[in-house]
Design a protein around this motif. Structure first.
Motif, PDB file in Angstrom:
ATOM      1  N   THR A  97     -57.640  11.140 -27.784  1.00  0.00           N
ATOM      2  CA  THR A  97     -57.276   9.774 -27.421  1.00  0.00           C
ATOM      3  C   THR A  97     -58.482   8.862 -27.252  1.00  0.00           C
ATOM      4  O   THR A  97     -58.329   7.709 -26.921  1.00  0.00           O
ATOM      5  CB  THR A  97     -56.524   9.768 -26.082  1.00  0.00           C
ATOM      6  OG1 THR A  97     -57.385  10.318 -25.090  1.00  0.00           O
ATOM      7  CG2 THR A  97     -55.260  10.584 -26.156  1.00  0.00           C
ATOM      8  N   ARG A  98     -59.669   9.384 -27.475  1.00  0.00           N
ATOM      9  CA  ARG A  98     -60.844   8.659 -27.031  1.00  0.00           C
ATOM     10  C   ARG A  98     -60.990   7.240 -27.551  1.00  0.00           C
ATOM     11  O   ARG A  98     -60.975   6.287 -26.793  1.00  0.00           O
ATOM     12  CB  ARG A  98     -62.090   9.445 -27.410  1.00  0.00           C
ATOM     13  CG  ARG A  98     -63.368   8.852 -26.842  1.00  0.00           C
ATOM     14  CD  ARG A  98     -64.510   9.735 -27.201  1.00  0.00           C
ATOM     15  NE  ARG A  98     -64.385  10.136 -28.603  1.00  0.00           N
ATOM     16  CZ  ARG A  98     -65.408  10.550 -29.326  1.00  0.00           C
ATOM     17  NH1 ARG A  98     -66.588  10.647 -28.792  1.00  0.00           N
ATOM     18  NH2 ARG A  98     -65.237  10.899 -30.584  1.00  0.00           N
ATOM     19  N   ARG A 100     -59.265   4.955 -29.078  1.00  0.00           N
ATOM     20  CA  ARG A 100     -58.321   3.872 -28.834  1.00  0.00           C
ATOM     21  C   ARG A 100     -58.283   3.420 -27.384  1.00  0.00           C
ATOM     22  O   ARG A 100     -58.320   2.242 -27.085  1.00  0.00           O
ATOM     23  CB  ARG A 100     -56.936   4.377 -29.191  1.00  0.00           C
ATOM     24  CG  ARG A 100     -55.997   3.276 -29.565  1.00  0.00           C
ATOM     25  CD  ARG A 100     -55.170   3.774 -30.666  1.00  0.00           C
ATOM     26  NE  ARG A 100     -54.293   2.800 -31.238  1.00  0.00           N
ATOM     27  CZ  ARG A 100     -53.469   3.120 -32.214  1.00  0.00           C
ATOM     28  NH1 ARG A 100     -53.467   4.351 -32.683  1.00  0.00           N
ATOM     29  NH2 ARG A 100     -52.684   2.205 -32.722  1.00  0.00           N
ATOM     30  N   SER A 101     -58.220   4.410 -26.489  1.00  0.00           N
ATOM     31  CA  SER A 101     -57.968   4.056 -25.099  1.00  0.00           C
ATOM     32  C   SER A 101     -59.137   3.303 -24.490  1.00  0.00           C
ATOM     33  O   SER A 101     -58.962   2.572 -23.535  1.00  0.00           O
ATOM     34  CB  SER A 101     -57.696   5.323 -24.286  1.00  0.00           C
ATOM     35  OG  SER A 101     -58.806   6.188 -24.382  1.00  0.00           O
ATOM     36  N   ARG A 105     -55.586  -2.472 -25.287  1.00  0.00           N
ATOM     37  CA  ARG A 105     -54.312  -2.111 -25.876  1.00  0.00           C
ATOM     38  C   ARG A 105     -54.304  -2.144 -27.392  1.00  0.00           C
ATOM     39  O   ARG A 105     -53.334  -1.758 -28.022  1.00  0.00           O
ATOM     40  CB  ARG A 105     -53.203  -3.014 -25.328  1.00  0.00           C
ATOM     41  CG  ARG A 105     -52.900  -2.623 -23.907  1.00  0.00           C
ATOM     42  CD  ARG A 105     -51.900  -3.521 -23.266  1.00  0.00           C
ATOM     43  NE  ARG A 105     -51.800  -3.172 -21.853  1.00  0.00           N
ATOM     44  CZ  ARG A 105     -50.672  -2.811 -21.270  1.00  0.00           C
ATOM     45  NH1 ARG A 105     -49.558  -2.771 -21.938  1.00  0.00           N
ATOM     46  NH2 ARG A 105     -50.655  -2.516 -20.008  1.00  0.00           N
ATOM     47  N   ALA A 122     -62.040  -0.670 -16.971  1.00  0.00           N
ATOM     48  CA  ALA A 122     -62.734   0.537 -17.393  1.00  0.00           C
ATOM     49  C   ALA A 122     -64.009   0.738 -16.585  1.00  0.00           C
ATOM     50  O   ALA A 122     -64.467   1.848 -16.411  1.00  0.00           O
ATOM     51  CB  ALA A 122     -63.047   0.472 -18.877  1.00  0.00           C
TER      52      ALA A 122
END
Lengths: 510, 510
Positions: A97-98, A100-101, A105, A122
């Motif tokens: 998932t790195r 994109r997250s 969004r 973040a």
């Protein structure tokens, strides 16, 4: 941050109002500074003597905190050159998932969603708790779960899937509502009975079915045990080396990890050593993980006596005990315990398949009721229809015959791997561990960077794990590779090892 | 123990060296005294003013500790008559292992096993940790999971088992090794995609598949969230009343629970109230559990604004949102959140069957990667082949059609139960909650002991749950019964309710 600046920075943040112990504050402050990057990788920390002096606290407190941070992987202690901040970027393996997250969004964002807010999060408001950070700092999750020479993975393709399907279908054709609801505390009575009978015969475990607590695997077993029996801040002994997953779990439970070395006879503690009495002692007596030796009977007796005298709990992970080639195993430590101090941890992950998520605890009678209630309260277990299928599977003799069959297959694969090692390296590289289990340890000279070698190997298509990573202090650990042979067909072993051997030879510099 | 003796006893045990906060020590000492029986049931504790004076600590500390103990169920606060020790014997429901485990190893004991040691353990060395005791003190596990009128249980006999079996068999005939190993962090990507698509359409949840974290259910979802985001001792708001299981889970995580009342619009907090800013706020906006009202849009906006301003996390349990009869649901709170403060919790336990153990989180993008890694590190998940089956099930449209079908069945059963209530009690007893979900609340006058009534009903063969037990302070809570209608066939509702009605009428004293 400079070293003197660090003392000032800590000085400003330490609360001296007694609301929280200083060691804990210091540990959290340093951990966060490492994780946030305020203390960059390779920064040298002040000596324990200097920092203690500047902060006006006991030197032992600083030593203790440095040790804990080393165990968590936040810092590295090197003899002669002091304590330096670890390189966390290299520590953490990527997860899918790195990308994109990290970027808000992305393309799917709704109108009105402020991407800026996400970015701020973040770095600021999306901070994890200290126990969350401790968990992730010690976490190491492999992206690969299959193939040569992934350790700890059984050959799931040999699982008798048709037999299992037939047993499951019988249940699905006439589903009992009870089996589709939540499972009773401790798990389905029929499976607890079947497993108790199996453990009495196969492992000399002394137990009644009520002492069996079904879990989703060893992680949950240890989570339940330590949440019920240990308080945050209490000391827990871990074998050094040990399964890396234990360190992250224990860190998130705020246990204070004490790594205890192992020798040829198993756990080698010093009575009256520098640390307080541990609340719990985690051991793998049947087959030390990852080194593979068996704990001697004398050591077992001494450990039981220690636990009885000091009121510590022994958590016995009976890892890999089913797969021994040639020799007969010693009975489980639990069977020797006459004082109710041993919590026995077992799992069907290696025996059947990991994705089944079925493990179990055998707890002393005095704890059985509370563990069953605690498990229900914490996890609200289910999967009772799968537990019923497994009970059928055991009662009809399929578990016993599957273990016997796999023992033969794994023995053959182990021989094939040993032969390949001999062909490529003769006697120059030693193999550690006795004739058992699903992996072996190929020892390497101290000058070889086993982490870099594992990376090279993965790039060449072969998955192995570096031995140093299983140690509390990787920098000072012996070097080697864990090679799993269980999930590789024998004919695939020589070519796969040839690929690995080229990488090993390059790093050996011979 | 007399009240003055209690002060002395505490005085001797409180450590003032700053090694642990006084409130935490006081809470643990009192809790253990209650659990061990040193403070017997119904003992009146000294007033907060008196105890604070005698111990030389702040009165607010004592008030705070008494409140926490009340939330855990250790003490009961009654207006006018102070704080008294709760009757724990009535609190804890029996589990199947009780009789045997208390009596040592029993008939199966090996020679040489000292039964005496076991008995000693039960009272001394087998003590749980304070967090373990807190978990069990708040635990309440039903021995019954099925039948009239068990709340929170869907009709699992209507689950399309044949369809599921067909999809599973396809997987078992050609098992992919990856599906039998550990699941990737966050769960199988295909299922995360299928669920994200479903949630976008059905619940207006704004998410990418990477934000979906698969879990074994809401218990694990909340455990993961609070371990990653909250520290021990931080405040967490719970709706009052709420699902009882939350209190035991939170107690074991050492969160400080703040019960916040609900009104017709949902959570009714006072801004700038007496408590510090909470780290997390747990709410059930779609269908308040157990009362059944919907959180108003105005309240949703206010809650989001509060969380944004104060940096709190909102944990939205979207309980029962699938089953509404007549009205359309408001979209999920998560879809209104433009600051990344909402953690969305969902589960397939009520939609498919509880024993499946499949739940999920939708986390803000900034947290997605860390939640996936944290989940893998804590739980080492598996069941990927089941996740693959579920993905097939959703993609082929079976989830949607099953929900539509069950909505019709449950609506019919709700009507049958309402009709039975009307026939027996006319308008004398009110029914709370809007037209949705799997249960309703039958309100009772304040003088009725709903706990005793539930016990009577169970003895007569009907399972219900007393409303007062869902409140933080059962003694001052409104009285009522939760009646689940989902797992009862419509024709069985009138006779089962007739049995219950006799018990209700006897307690009403009419």
């Amino acid at each position: 941050m400079k070293t003197t600046a660090l003392s000032d920075w800590l000085q400003q943040r330490l609360r001296r109002d007694g609301s929280e112990p200083v060691y804990r504050q210091l540990q959290q402050l340093l951990r966060q500074a490492v994780i946030s990057g305020e203390l960059p990788a390779h920064t040298r920390l002040p000596s324990s003597r200097l920092l203690a002096q500047e902060l006006g606290i006991a030197r032992n407190t600083v030593i203790d905190v440095y040790e804990q941070l080393a165990v968590e992987g936040c810092v590295v202690s090197r003899q002669g050159s002091g304590t330096v901040v670890a390189d966390l970027s290299a520590e953490r393996l990527p997860t899918p998932t790195r990308a994109r997250s990290a970027r808000g969004r992305g393309a799917g964002a709704e109108p009105g969603v402020a991407a800026g807010a996400e970015v701020a999060d973040a770095h600021g408001a999306a901070q994890l708790s200290p126990r969350g950070e401790a968990l992730l700092a010690a976490a190491s999750v492999s992206t690969r779960q299959w193939g040569a020479f992934m350790p700890g993975v059984p050959d799931v393709t040999e699982f008798p899937a048709r037999t299992w399907m037939r047993l499951e279908n019988r249940r699905w054709r006439h589903p009992e509502p009870e089996l589709l609801s939540y499972a009773p505390g401790g798990g389905l009575p029929r499976l607890r009975e079947a497993l108790a009978a199996h453990l009495r015969t196969a492992r000399s475990v002394v137990c009644e079915p009520e002492q069996l607590i079904l879990t989703t695997g060893s992680h949950q077993s240890i989570d339940l045990t330590l949440r019920l029996l240990a308080s945050p801040g209490e000391h827990v002994w871990l074998e050094d080396p040990c399964y890396w997953g234990l360190r992250s779990s224990l860190a998130s439970l705020e246990a204070r990890i004490v790594p205890v070395p192992v020798d040829a006879e198993g756990l080698a503690w010093q009575d009256g050593g520098p640390h307080p009495v541990p609340r719990a002692i985690l051991v793998t007596p049947s087959h030390q993980y990852p080194l593979g030796m068996v704990m001697s009977l004398a050591r077992r007796q001494a450990l039981l006596a220690y636990a009885r005298t000091h009121g510590s709990w022994i958590i016995e992970d009976d890892y890999d005990s089913e797969f021994r080639y040639g020799t007969r195993p010693l009975p489980a430590l639990q069977g020797l315990d006459d004082a109710g101090r041993v919590i026995y941890v077992g799992s069907l992950s290696k025996v059947l398949f990991p994705g089944l998520r079925l493990g179990y605890l055998v707890v002393p009678p005095a704890l059985a009721e509370r563990f069953a209630l605690g498990s229900a309260a914490l996890y609200r277990e289910g999967q009772a229809w799968q537990q019923a299928t497994l009970a059928d599977f055991i009662e009809q003799g399929h578990l016993g015959s599957h273990i016997r069959r796999m023992r033969g297959l794994y023995h053959e694969r182990r021989q094939a791997l040993l032969e390949a090692i001999r062909q490529h390296f003769g006697d120059t590289l030693a193999v550690r561990g006795d004739d058992a289990g699903l992996h072996l340890v190929l020892a390497l000279p101290d000058h070889v960077d086993d982490v870099a070698l594992a990376r090279d190997a993965l790039a060449a298509g072969v998955a192995v794990r570096p031995l140093s990573r299983y140690h509390a202090d990787p920098a000072r650990a012996p070097r080697g590779l864990l090679l799993g042979y269980a999930c590789v067909r024998p004919e695939a072993i020589p070519p796969a090892f040839a690929v690995l051997a080229r990488q090993v030879a390059a790093r050996l510099g011979g």
